[in-house]
Design a protein around this motif. Structure first.
Motif, PDB file in Angstrom:
ATOM      1  N   PRO A   1      -5.152   1.067  -7.279  1.00  0.00           N
ATOM      2  CA  PRO A   1      -6.197   0.497  -6.440  1.00  0.00           C
ATOM      3  C   PRO A   1      -7.299   1.505  -6.131  1.00  0.00           C
ATOM      4  CG  PRO A   1      -4.218   0.925  -5.171  1.00  0.00           C
ATOM      5  CD  PRO A   1      -3.876   1.206  -6.601  1.00  0.00           C
ATOM      6  N   ASP A   2      -8.510   0.998  -5.927  1.00  0.00           N
ATOM      7  CA  ASP A   2      -9.634   1.852  -5.559  1.00  0.00           C
ATOM      8  C   ASP A   2      -9.396   2.461  -4.177  1.00  0.00           C
ATOM      9  OD1 ASP A   2     -10.937   1.187  -7.898  1.00  0.00           O
ATOM     10  OD2 ASP A   2     -12.068  -0.443  -6.979  1.00  0.00           O
TER      11      ASP A   2
ATOM     12  N   ILE B   1       2.936  -8.233  -8.051  1.00  0.00           N
ATOM     13  CA  ILE B   1       3.075  -7.717  -6.684  1.00  0.00           C
ATOM     14  C   ILE B   1       1.730  -7.236  -6.141  1.00  0.00           C
ATOM     15  CG2 ILE B   1       3.784  -5.387  -7.438  1.00  0.00           C
ATOM     16  CD1 ILE B   1       5.104  -7.166  -4.303  1.00  0.00           C
ATOM     17  N   GLY B   2       0.861  -6.769  -7.029  1.00  0.00           N
ATOM     18  CA  GLY B   2      -0.452  -6.304  -6.598  1.00  0.00           C
ATOM     19  C   GLY B   2      -1.362  -7.398  -6.079  1.00  0.00           C
ATOM     20  N   THR B   3      -0.994  -8.665  -6.287  1.00  0.00           N
ATOM     21  CA  THR B   3      -1.830  -9.773  -5.811  1.00  0.00           C
ATOM     22  C   THR B   3      -1.198 -10.516  -4.640  1.00  0.00           C
ATOM     23  OG1 THR B   3      -0.841 -11.390  -7.320  1.00  0.00           O
ATOM     24  CG2 THR B   3      -2.737 -10.142  -8.142  1.00  0.00           C
TER      25      THR B   3
ATOM     26  N   GLN C   1       1.712  -7.107   5.817  1.00  0.00           N
ATOM     27  CA  GLN C   1       0.520  -7.355   5.010  1.00  0.00           C
ATOM     28  C   GLN C   1       0.475  -6.377   3.842  1.00  0.00           C
ATOM     29  OE1 GLN C   1      -3.133  -7.725   7.136  1.00  0.00           O
ATOM     30  NE2 GLN C   1      -4.288  -8.193   5.301  1.00  0.00           N
ATOM     31  N   ASN C   2       0.246  -6.903   2.646  1.00  0.00           N
ATOM     32  CA  ASN C   2       0.241  -6.094   1.439  1.00  0.00           C
ATOM     33  C   ASN C   2      -1.071  -5.323   1.321  1.00  0.00           C
ATOM     34  OD1 ASN C   2       0.784  -4.977  -1.032  1.00  0.00           O
ATOM     35  ND2 ASN C   2       1.036  -6.903  -2.111  1.00  0.00           N
ATOM     36  N   SER C   3      -0.951  -4.013   1.371  1.00  0.00           N
ATOM     37  CA  SER C   3      -2.070  -3.100   1.128  1.00  0.00           C
ATOM     38  C   SER C   3      -1.463  -1.880   0.439  1.00  0.00           C
ATOM     39  CB  SER C   3      -2.744  -2.685   2.440  1.00  0.00           C
ATOM     40  OG  SER C   3      -1.917  -1.795   3.167  1.00  0.00           O
ATOM     41  N   PRO C   4      -2.266  -1.092  -0.257  1.00  0.00           N
ATOM     42  CA  PRO C   4      -1.703   0.095  -0.910  1.00  0.00           C
ATOM     43  C   PRO C   4      -0.980   1.024   0.064  1.00  0.00           C
ATOM     44  CG  PRO C   4      -3.884  -0.363  -1.760  1.00  0.00           C
ATOM     45  CD  PRO C   4      -3.679  -1.289  -0.593  1.00  0.00           C
TER      46      PRO C   4
ATOM     47  N   ARG D   1       3.462   6.982  -2.959  1.00  0.00           N
ATOM     48  CA  ARG D   1       2.063   6.612  -3.200  1.00  0.00           C
ATOM     49  C   ARG D   1       1.807   6.394  -4.697  1.00  0.00           C
ATOM     50  NH1 ARG D   1      -0.921   6.618   1.177  1.00  0.00           N
ATOM     51  NH2 ARG D   1      -2.932   6.871   0.163  1.00  0.00           N
ATOM     52  N   ASP D   2       2.411   7.200  -5.540  1.00  0.00           N
ATOM     53  CA  ASP D   2       2.244   7.025  -6.982  1.00  0.00           C
ATOM     54  C   ASP D   2       2.909   5.730  -7.454  1.00  0.00           C
ATOM     55  OD1 ASP D   2       0.820   9.405  -7.044  1.00  0.00           O
ATOM     56  OD2 ASP D   2       2.488  10.584  -7.824  1.00  0.00           O
ATOM     57  N   ILE D   3       4.075   5.424  -6.925  1.00  0.00           N
ATOM     58  CA  ILE D   3       4.748   4.171  -7.274  1.00  0.00           C
ATOM     59  C   ILE D   3       3.915   2.980  -6.802  1.00  0.00           C
ATOM     60  CG2 ILE D   3       6.776   2.720  -6.828  1.00  0.00           C
ATOM     61  CD1 ILE D   3       8.408   5.382  -6.724  1.00  0.00           C
ATOM     62  N   ALA D   4       3.373   3.064  -5.591  1.00  0.00           N
ATOM     63  CA  ALA D   4       2.525   1.983  -5.085  1.00  0.00           C
ATOM     64  C   ALA D   4       1.298   1.802  -5.974  1.00  0.00           C
ATOM     65  CB  ALA D   4       2.103   2.261  -3.641  1.00  0.00           C
TER      66      ALA D   4
END
Length: 125
Positions: free
Chosen positions: A29-30, A71-73, A82-85, A115-118
């Motif tokens: 993600p950005d 999962i990213g969506t 809530q799904n966020s990085p 963080r890398d896995i996310a």
């Protein structure tokens, strides 16, 4: 006849398109500090596929936890957070701190690895 401005615009668009198609490059993600390519290897190292079905990871066909396709969506992690990085990384690092009593165990994953896995998981769209 095509104007010089139009030519420049077309050339710029082609260059951007070509750069976006770089082969084999996983991007997370950005505005998130995580290495998606490293995250792919960490998913294998931590054996996440023992519990989860994870696209693109050989042998990751677990059926204990939820499948991680797209999962990213998704809007929520564990139907609650809530799904966020950043929330995803916190969840991976210590799912019991994030949601006490849930089925996902603490795996001893340090923050950088989480963080890398996310970042990798956010490529699954």
């Amino acid at each position: 006849m095509v104007s010089p401005t139009t030519r420049l615009l077309i050339a710029s668009l082609l260059a951007v398109t070509a750069a976006a198609c770089e082969a084999g490059r996983a991007t997370g993600p950005d505005n998130f500090m995580g290495d998606a390519r490293r995250g792919t290897e960490l998913v294998k190292q931590y054996h996440c596929g023992s519990c989860h079905d994870i696209p693109g990871i050989a042998g990751a066909d677990g059926n204990v936890g939820p499948p991680l396709q797209r999962i990213g969506t998704r809007s929520y992690i564990a139907s609650y957070i809530q799904n966020s990085p950043d929330n995803m990384a916190d969840w991976i690092e210590d799912p019991q701190r994030a949601l006490p009593g849930n089925a996902m165990p603490r795996m001893g994953i340090p923050q950088k690895d989480a963080r890398d896995i996310a970042a990798f998981l956010y490529t699954l769209k």
